[in-house]
Design an enzyme around this catalytic site. Structure first.
Site, PDB file in Angstrom:
ATOM      1  N   HIS A   6       0.856  -1.189   0.000  1.00 27.62           N
ATOM      2  CA  HIS A   6       0.000   0.000   0.000  1.00 27.62           C
ATOM      3  C   HIS A   6       0.891   1.238   0.000  1.00 27.62           C
ATOM      4  CE1 HIS A   6      -3.422   2.586   0.833  1.00 27.62           C
ATOM      5  NE2 HIS A   6      -2.622   3.242   1.648  1.00 27.62           N
ATOM      6  N   ASP A  57     -15.297   2.418   6.729  1.00 24.54           N
ATOM      7  CA  ASP A  57     -14.310   3.375   6.230  1.00 24.54           C
ATOM      8  C   ASP A  57     -14.900   4.249   5.132  1.00 24.54           C
ATOM      9  OD1 ASP A  57     -11.622   4.523   6.043  1.00 24.54           O
ATOM     10  OD2 ASP A  57     -11.707   3.682   4.031  1.00 24.54           O
ATOM     11  N   ARG A 106     -14.665  12.527   6.983  1.00 21.66           N
ATOM     12  CA  ARG A 106     -13.371  13.165   7.318  1.00 21.66           C
ATOM     13  C   ARG A 106     -13.001  14.204   6.275  1.00 21.66           C
ATOM     14  NH1 ARG A 106      -9.523   8.437   7.403  1.00 21.66           N
ATOM     15  NH2 ARG A 106      -7.940  10.017   7.693  1.00 21.66           N
ATOM     16  N   SER A 149      -8.142   3.551   8.728  1.00 25.48           N
ATOM     17  CA  SER A 149      -8.675   3.575   7.370  1.00 25.48           C
ATOM     18  C   SER A 149      -7.848   2.682   6.442  1.00 25.48           C
ATOM     19  CB  SER A 149      -8.660   5.032   6.884  1.00 25.48           C
ATOM     20  OG  SER A 149      -8.942   5.111   5.525  1.00 25.48           O
ATOM     21  N   LYS A 170      -8.872  -1.759   5.488  1.00 26.01           N
ATOM     22  CA  LYS A 170      -9.149  -2.221   4.126  1.00 26.01           C
ATOM     23  C   LYS A 170      -8.151  -3.295   3.718  1.00 26.01           C
ATOM     24  CE  LYS A 170      -9.057   2.097   2.895  1.00 26.01           C
ATOM     25  NZ  LYS A 170      -9.128   3.455   2.412  1.00 26.01           N
TER      26      LYS A 170
HETATM   27  N1  URA Z   1      -5.646   6.625   2.491  1.00 27.56           N
HETATM   28  C1  URA Z   1      -6.680   5.967   3.069  1.00 27.56           C
HETATM   29  O1  URA Z   1      -7.137   4.941   2.574  1.00 27.56           O
HETATM   30  N2  URA Z   1      -7.180   6.477   4.203  1.00 27.56           N
HETATM   31  C2  URA Z   1      -6.707   7.593   4.794  1.00 27.56           C
HETATM   32  O2  URA Z   1      -7.202   7.981   5.827  1.00 27.56           O
HETATM   33  C3  URA Z   1      -5.647   8.259   4.168  1.00 27.56           C
HETATM   34  C4  URA Z   1      -5.116   7.754   3.020  1.00 27.56           C
END
Ligand code: URA
Length: 435
Positions: free
Chosen positions: A82, A161, A168, A183, A187
């Site tokens: 990621h 999320d 947010r 977040s 995932k």
């Molecule tokens: N990427 C995400 O998936 N969530 C965040 O809060 C910030 C970057």
């Protein structure tokens, strides 16, 4: 345990109990908390923070808000990567097939671009026919058969999320380490992975402004990942100038294909090989980073990584002819060089300015509902340290709309700095944070 009592406890600086955090996340998932209560809670967390235990509970509750994929039937340790996002960050495209070609299954769920940062799904969708919206069953079947699938988030993975991220965005609570950690990791953990390698970027073209903030986020992600029973490592990488020489969707696919054919820009290859080496070690197919790098290089040299990318594209309905000949990818009508005003050494290329120019051309979004133009962007970018003669192109603008082209010119005007004496770029990879 009413929403307002939980909000008040966080507002007053108390650490929350696990049940309170679960109630908050459940409230976001089933709609039992109103948006104003969720927004107030997010702001309380933003201002008061969360300790390590609360962050781990929050991440776990977010992950369990939807389906957690079970990939245990697929042999081998499943490893994903990621990136916190950057400009010209196409690394997933060469990296996923390269690692899969070395025998590590890569189940990769990616996002779309928003603001100045690009998204893997948008890049992949510039390949005609490429489907990024597979069902979870199709996703699993492809990882088992091909060793890798590259898809978008399904509705049933970490739904809390989706709700909280949107809130947010409009309540000025994005830049908060525990909320970012919950977040990102919820995932990724819901994908059913065994290990994760993170590319935490910092600098002008990144979400984290400096090395200290990137280190804080990376350490939290690594610690919470480990508390969830996963191996997690993070590279902290500089993002002051764009990665590679292309920013824009089809342009970045072409650059990724060049990487897989052994002719990619050295910075993209450096990040790809470094992240790949960590993935092979965590995936248990290489005992050391040194061995891992040798395996990655062999897969590049033999063509196995390129062949794997072709296989992935074919499996997801994409037209493999554009992989064999990237000249067939969508191409902009107006291509204009951006000349150097004088002779000198490139001292800076402002990633954010380049990204904003690319977004204005239509390569990115300013609102989630904006439609991407796959062909447009900035190509042929010079890199810090290179020498240019007056009039030589610093970049090439690829546009489909003359008004957007004029705006992109204005945005690029301050993007390049030239110096009289040689400039050495700082190291691209600043640190490794390992569990
Ligand atoms: N990427 C995400 O998936 N969530 C965040 O809060 C910030 C970057």
């Amino acid at each position: 345990m009413s929403p307002s009592s939980i909000i008040a406890r966080k507002r007053d600086g108390h650490a929350l109990a696990r049940e309170e955090i679960i109630a908050f996340v459940r409230g976001a998932t089933d709609g039992s908390w109103a948006d104003y209560q969720l927004g107030a809670m997010l702001m309380a967390v933003f201002l008061r923070g969360m300790n390590a235990e609360e962050t781990a509970w929050y991440t776990d509750a977010m992950m369990r808000s939807g389906t957690v994929a079970d990939l245990s039937g697929i042999p081998g340790l499943k490893v994903d990567k990621h990136s916190t996002g950057g400009v010209g960050d196409k690394i997933s495209l060469p990296l996923a097939p390269l690692v899969a070609a070395c025998g590590v299954p890569v189940p990769m769920i990616s996002g779309r671009g928003l603001g100045f940062s690009g998204g893997t799904l948008d890049k992949l969708e510039s390949i005609p026919g490429f489907r990024t919206s597979l069902s979870l069953d199709e996703f699993k079947a492809q990882v088992a058969r091909v060793g890798c699938a590259l898809i978008g988030q399904t509705r049933d993975l970490a739904p809390a999320d989706r709700k909280l991220y949107a809130l947010r965005d409009v309540t000025a609570t994005v830049e908060c380490v525990p909320l970012i950690c919950g977040s990102i990791l919820s995932k990724k953990l819901a994908e059913g992975i065994d290990a994760l390698v993170l590319d935490v970027k910092f600098g002008r073209g990144a979400f984290m402004p400096n090395l200290d903030s990137a280190r804080e986020l990376a350490s939290t992600l690594v610690r919470v990942g480990r508390a969830s029973g996963k191996r997690v490592r993070a590279l902290l990488t500089r993002m002051d100038q764009p990665l590679g020489r292309a920013v824009g969707n089809a342009l970045e696919v072409a650059e990724s294909v060049a990487c897989l054919r052994g002719a990619g820009p050295s910075d993209v290859m450096e990040v790809t090989r470094s992240l790949g080496a960590q993935m092979l070690v965590l995936g248990g197919v290489a005992p050391t980073e040194f061995d891992a790098l040798a395996r990655l290089d062999a897969a590049l040299r033999s063509g196995a990584a390129f062949t794997k990318f072709r296989e992935i594209v074919a499996a997801q309905g994409g037209d493999v002819r554009v992989i064999d000949d990237p000249g067939l990818l969508p191409r902009a009508r107006l291509i204009e060089p951006w000349p150097a005003p004088r002779t000198g050494f490139v001292a800076a290329v402002d990633a954010r300015a380049v990204a904003l120019a690319a977004v204005r051309l239509g390569a990115g979004r300013t609102r989630a509902e904006d439609v991407i133009d796959p062909a447009v962007g900035i190509a042929g970018l010079v890199k810090v340290g290179e020498h240019v003669a007056a009039g030589q192109p610093l970049a090439e603008i690829h546009a489909n709309d003359p008004a957007a082209l004029a705006d992109a010119r204005a945005l690029l005007a301050g993007a390049f700095a030239l110096a009289d004496s040689p400039v050495s770029p700082p190291p691209l990879i600043a640190e490794l944070i390992a569990d």
